[in-house]
Design an enzyme around this catalytic site. Sequence first.
Site, short mmCIF file in Angstrom:
data_model
loop_
_atom_site.label_atom_id
_atom_site.label_comp_id
_atom_site.label_asym_id
_atom_site.label_seq_id
_atom_site.Cartn_x
_atom_site.Cartn_y
_atom_site.Cartn_z
CB CYS A 1 6.48 50.17 5.47
SG CYS A 1 5.50 48.90 6.31
CG ASP B 1 10.63 51.39 6.49
OD1 ASP B 1 10.11 51.89 7.51
OD2 ASP B 1 10.19 50.38 5.93
#
EC number: 1.7.1.13
Length: 154
Positions: A52, A59
């Site tokens: 992120c 992620d």
Amino acid sequence: MTTTDVSGLSQLGSKVETPRSPEEAVLEKVPNGNQGTDYVVRFTAPEFTSLCPMTGQPDFAHIVIDYIPDGYLVESKSLKLFLHSFRNHGAFHEDCSIHIARRIVDLLQPKWLRIGAYWYPRGGIPIDVFWQTGEAPAGVWLPEQGVPTYRGRG
């Protein structure tokens, strides 16, 4: 059966470190020994990771790339290293997904390409990203990507 010319490859058969960023990653191609035949090549990366850009937290995505080659195929080790280069790269889901697709399109100039990026939830909301270069050529068998949208544990 044709023999693929691998003489110009720099990574296949060699010990190569994971690139530090997608920009440093080298995508390589090999001649398509079946040029003139329309067929689909599928790469599936069920454990794709990036960061992120706001929090630095990881992620996760399940990425499916389908393409119909023309003159070239993407060399799979270079694709693997390219995808792994996102592990320390901070970008939004949409940016990662479209960047992957465009790098492959720029390298290969395929007849057609699509990417399905099925991201796991961030902030409680899954964000899936889909993109393709246009309509798939008629008469090509194009299976569904087979990745359901995120449903949680329910």
